[in-house]
Write an enzyme that holds these catalytic residues in place. Structure first.
Site, short mmCIF file in Angstrom:
data_model
loop_
_atom_site.label_atom_id
_atom_site.label_comp_id
_atom_site.label_asym_id
_atom_site.label_seq_id
_atom_site.Cartn_x
_atom_site.Cartn_y
_atom_site.Cartn_z
N GLU A 165 -35.17 -95.91 0.98
CA GLU A 165 -34.36 -96.96 1.50
C GLU A 165 -33.43 -95.99 2.69
O GLU A 165 -32.57 -95.36 2.18
CB GLU A 165 -33.29 -97.41 0.49
N CYS A 210 -25.54 -99.38 4.97
CA CYS A 210 -26.78 -99.20 5.76
C CYS A 210 -27.46 -100.32 6.43
O CYS A 210 -27.94 -100.33 7.51
CB CYS A 210 -27.82 -98.75 4.74
N GLU A 215 -27.49 -94.58 14.34
CA GLU A 215 -26.56 -95.22 13.46
C GLU A 215 -25.41 -94.37 13.18
O GLU A 215 -25.34 -93.17 13.19
CB GLU A 215 -27.44 -95.11 12.12
N LYS A 258 -29.77 -88.00 -9.44
CA LYS A 258 -29.05 -87.04 -8.78
C LYS A 258 -27.88 -87.98 -7.75
O LYS A 258 -28.29 -88.25 -6.87
CB LYS A 258 -29.77 -86.16 -7.90
P1 NAP Z 1 -28.02 -88.12 2.91
O1 NAP Z 1 -27.44 -86.89 3.60
O2 NAP Z 1 -29.66 -88.23 3.17
O3 NAP Z 1 -27.97 -87.99 1.17
C1 NAP Z 1 -28.41 -88.79 0.32
C2 NAP Z 1 -28.74 -88.04 -0.81
O4 NAP Z 1 -29.70 -87.04 -0.68
C3 NAP Z 1 -27.63 -87.46 -1.38
O5 NAP Z 1 -27.33 -87.30 -2.81
C4 NAP Z 1 -27.84 -85.75 -0.91
O6 NAP Z 1 -26.91 -85.10 -1.66
C5 NAP Z 1 -29.19 -85.96 -0.99
N1 NAP Z 1 -29.73 -84.91 -0.26
C6 NAP Z 1 -29.38 -84.00 0.63
N2 NAP Z 1 -30.33 -83.11 1.09
C7 NAP Z 1 -31.33 -83.13 0.35
C8 NAP Z 1 -32.59 -82.59 0.14
N3 NAP Z 1 -33.00 -81.57 1.16
N4 NAP Z 1 -33.49 -83.00 -0.65
C9 NAP Z 1 -33.11 -83.92 -1.68
N5 NAP Z 1 -31.93 -84.64 -1.72
C10 NAP Z 1 -31.01 -84.11 -0.83
O7 NAP Z 1 -27.45 -89.33 3.36
P2 NAP Z 1 -25.84 -89.68 3.16
O8 NAP Z 1 -25.23 -89.16 4.26
O9 NAP Z 1 -25.57 -89.51 1.59
O10 NAP Z 1 -25.92 -91.24 3.06
C11 NAP Z 1 -26.02 -92.11 4.36
C12 NAP Z 1 -27.23 -92.60 4.65
O11 NAP Z 1 -27.73 -93.38 3.84
C13 NAP Z 1 -27.29 -93.63 5.95
O12 NAP Z 1 -28.26 -92.97 6.97
C14 NAP Z 1 -27.47 -95.01 5.49
O13 NAP Z 1 -28.11 -95.86 6.13
C15 NAP Z 1 -28.18 -94.72 4.35
N6 NAP Z 1 -28.28 -95.65 3.13
C16 NAP Z 1 -29.32 -96.36 3.02
C17 NAP Z 1 -29.30 -97.50 2.05
C18 NAP Z 1 -30.37 -98.47 1.94
O14 NAP Z 1 -30.32 -99.40 1.01
N7 NAP Z 1 -31.35 -98.61 3.14
C19 NAP Z 1 -27.89 -97.49 1.36
C20 NAP Z 1 -27.01 -96.71 1.57
C21 NAP Z 1 -27.29 -95.80 2.39
P3 NAP Z 1 -25.63 -84.24 -0.97
O15 NAP Z 1 -24.98 -85.76 -1.01
O16 NAP Z 1 -25.04 -83.72 -2.23
O17 NAP Z 1 -26.07 -83.72 0.09
#
Ligand code: NAP
Ligand code: MG
Length: 491
Positions: free
Chosen positions: A252, A286, A385, A177
């Site tokens: 992650e 991240c 962050e 997804k």
């Molecule tokens: P996010 O809002 O948590 O979204 C991540 C994924 O989860 C998206 O595909 C999102 O779908 C989905 N999602 C949202 N709500 C959900 C739920 N209730 N149940 C299951 N899945 C759900 O994060 P983001 O804003 O896209 O990404 C930024 C974050 O990712 C930052 O905090 C960053 O640090 C972290 N990150 C970490 C790494 C690492 O390797 N540690 C790498 C990259 C990013 P939708 O987009 O459709 O809402």
């Protein structure tokens, strides 16, 4: 651009027929309507992956046979590198050379896991020496089953590869997804694996909104493992959901990574790596080193050089020649980052550079490279962050002070240290509570090395052999080898 979901080797419309806007963040124009999967589509995708795992050829093939297909996937990705990179820029906004770099890394990831798949054949079982010689035992590694993967938008195809490549190498099947903000290249991956000859149902791709498609995937009783990359808030929800079924998860999550710069550092090298550490990919990384700690005597001259160089960074559409800083990914992310800067100011920080929409950019989610100073150690801007091109710079007194400040965080994804004194770098690297430590650089990422966080930055490691282990179960097979009776009940 694909407008169907990829389930059981077929391109299908979502059961409920929905779609959502895909926006180019440089122009704010809607460039596509992507298929919006819901729980019904996730059910179909999990059923297809289950079937492919339980009776399909993929888990039963040798590692060598799986490697052939993984390498074909890599070859097709390299052959289509420019088209894929172009899509990535339209979707995410990043500068084209960075997108090309990402796509090359995607191919590299599939090639690396092809090699690891072959290695599984070479060591199919590990003999275990038992204290009781009447028994023999061995450990075998098997694919964990059906995996779910939920990924973010900052490296759309690369974050998919970090999960798909090791899962396929291990012999798992998967439902992927992508983020609703960047579904384009993940959907193209369906066409790529199809051409590479991956059996139907092994990889299923369902784009859709987080609560509508992500949540049903994370809750699905038909998956054996869930791999998630994203925010701490969503990661926490996923962990709570996984507790119900004792589902294997890897997370992650975010970071607020420190970069410790000692006074003996070359000032130009320090400025170069500090900028790469926070402005690369618009700071939507991240592991971005968003807290820069500088030894007192270097603080003023370094800050001056950093502000001067950051102001020269070429801002623009990711497709324009020479762009080094593109727009943020979405309106929502843009507003969040602007609000964080405003809160930083309200809590006493000073803007040393940037901080606003650049002149001449009326549309697009563009932000100047932003440098903040004078914030307190417990302020929002220093501790949370931001996920944008926003760096906080603070002086430190001595090595102990630097390590204390660096480690004073609920996150522990990455950290960096710079000094000409190698022994000091090693010492500080050991003292930093983070899963990734860079010495004399920040951000270079290699698929061979483990990736993941301490503390609230996550659970488990991706990449390298550690990433493969995420998708393998370990089974012991123990044999009673003696001709004599066991003699407990029946003497
Ligand atoms: P996010 O809002 O948590 O979204 C991540 C994924 O989860 C998206 O595909 C999102 O779908 C989905 N999602 C949202 N709500 C959900 C739920 N209730 N149940 C299951 N899945 C759900 O994060 P983001 O804003 O896209 O990404 C930024 C974050 O990712 C930052 O905090 C960053 O640090 C972290 N990150 C970490 C790494 C690492 O390797 N540690 C790498 C990259 C990013 P939708 O987009 O459709 O809402
Ligand atoms: Mg987009």
């Amino acid at each position: 651009m694909k407008d169907k979901l990829f389930i059981a080797g077929q391109w299908v419309a979502p059961v409920k027929g929905g779609s959502f806007d895909v926006v180019n963040p440089a122009t704010e124009q809607t460039i596509h309507r992507a298929p919006a999967g819901t729980a019904e589509d996730i059910d179909l995708a999990v059923a297809a992956a289950r079937q492919a795992f339980d009776v399909g050829p993929w888990p039963r093939m040798s590692g060598r046979e799986r490697a052939v297909i993984l390498r074909r996937i890599a070859d097709i990705i390299l052959a289509e590198k420019h088209a894929l990179a172009h899509l990535e820029v339209l979707d995410n906004g990043k500068p084209l050379p960075e997108a090309i770099w990402d796509i090359e890394d995607v191919a590299g990831c599939f090639n690396l896991y092809a090699t690891f798949a072959e290695e599984l054949d070479e060591n199919p079982e590990e003999p275990i020496a038992l204290a009781d010689a009447r028994f023999s035992s061995k450990a075998v590694r098997e694919p964990i089953g059906v995996a779910g993967a939920i990924i973010p938008w900052n490296y759309p195809l690369l974050m998919a590869a970090w999960k798909v490549a090791p899962a396929l190498a291990a012999g798992c099947t998967m439902v992927l997804k992508p983020s609703e903000l960047t579904p384009l290249t993940a959907l193209e991956l369906g066409a790529i694996v199809e051409r590479a000859g991956l059996p139907a149902g092994v990889l299923n791709i369902v784009s859709g909104l987080g609560p509508d498609a992500g949540q049903p995937l994370s809750e699905h009783p038909g998956i054996d493992k869930l791999a998630f990359t994203g925010s701490v808030a969503t990661g926490s929800k996923i962990m709570a959901t996984a507790a119900r079924d004792i589902k294997n998860i890897s997370l992650e999550l975010g970071g607020k990574s420190p970069f410790v710069v000692f006074a003996d550092s070359d000032i130009e090298k320090a400025v170069e790596w500090i900028m790469f550490g926070i402005f690369w990919n618009q700071g939507q990384v991240c592991s971005a080193t968003s807290r820069v700690l500088v030894e007192e005597s270097l603080y003023a001259p370094l800050l001056e050089r950093l502000v001067a160089e950051a102001a020269k960074i070429r801002i623009g559409d990711g497709l324009a020649d020479g762009t080094l800083l593109g727009p943020l990914v979405s309106s929502g992310q843009y507003q969040k980052v602007l609000a964080a800067i405003a809160r930083g100011k309200a809590e006493g920080a000073t803007i040393a550079g940037g901080g606003k929409r650049p002149e001449g950019f009326d549309t697009g989610y563009f932000l100047e490279p932003t440098i903040l100073i004078d914030m307190t150690e417990n302020s929002f801007i220093w501790t949370e962050e931001i996920f944008g091109p926003v760096v906080c710079v603070k002086p430190f007194r001595d090595e102990a002070d630097a390590i204390r400040m660096a480690n004073d965080s609920r996150f522990g994804l990455a950290a960096a240290v710079m000094s000409k004194d190698k022994a000091r770098c090693e010492r500080v690297a050991k003292g930093l509570r983070a899963g990734i430590v860079w010495i004399n650089c920040s951000q270079p990422t290699f698929a061979e090395a483990p990736w993941g966080g301490y503390k609230q930055s996550g659970i488990g490691r991706e990449l390298g052999r550690w990433g493969l282990s995420n998708y393998l179960e370990t089974k012991q097979i123990t044999t009673f080898e003696s001709d004599d009776p066991w003699g407990w009940y029946i003497k």
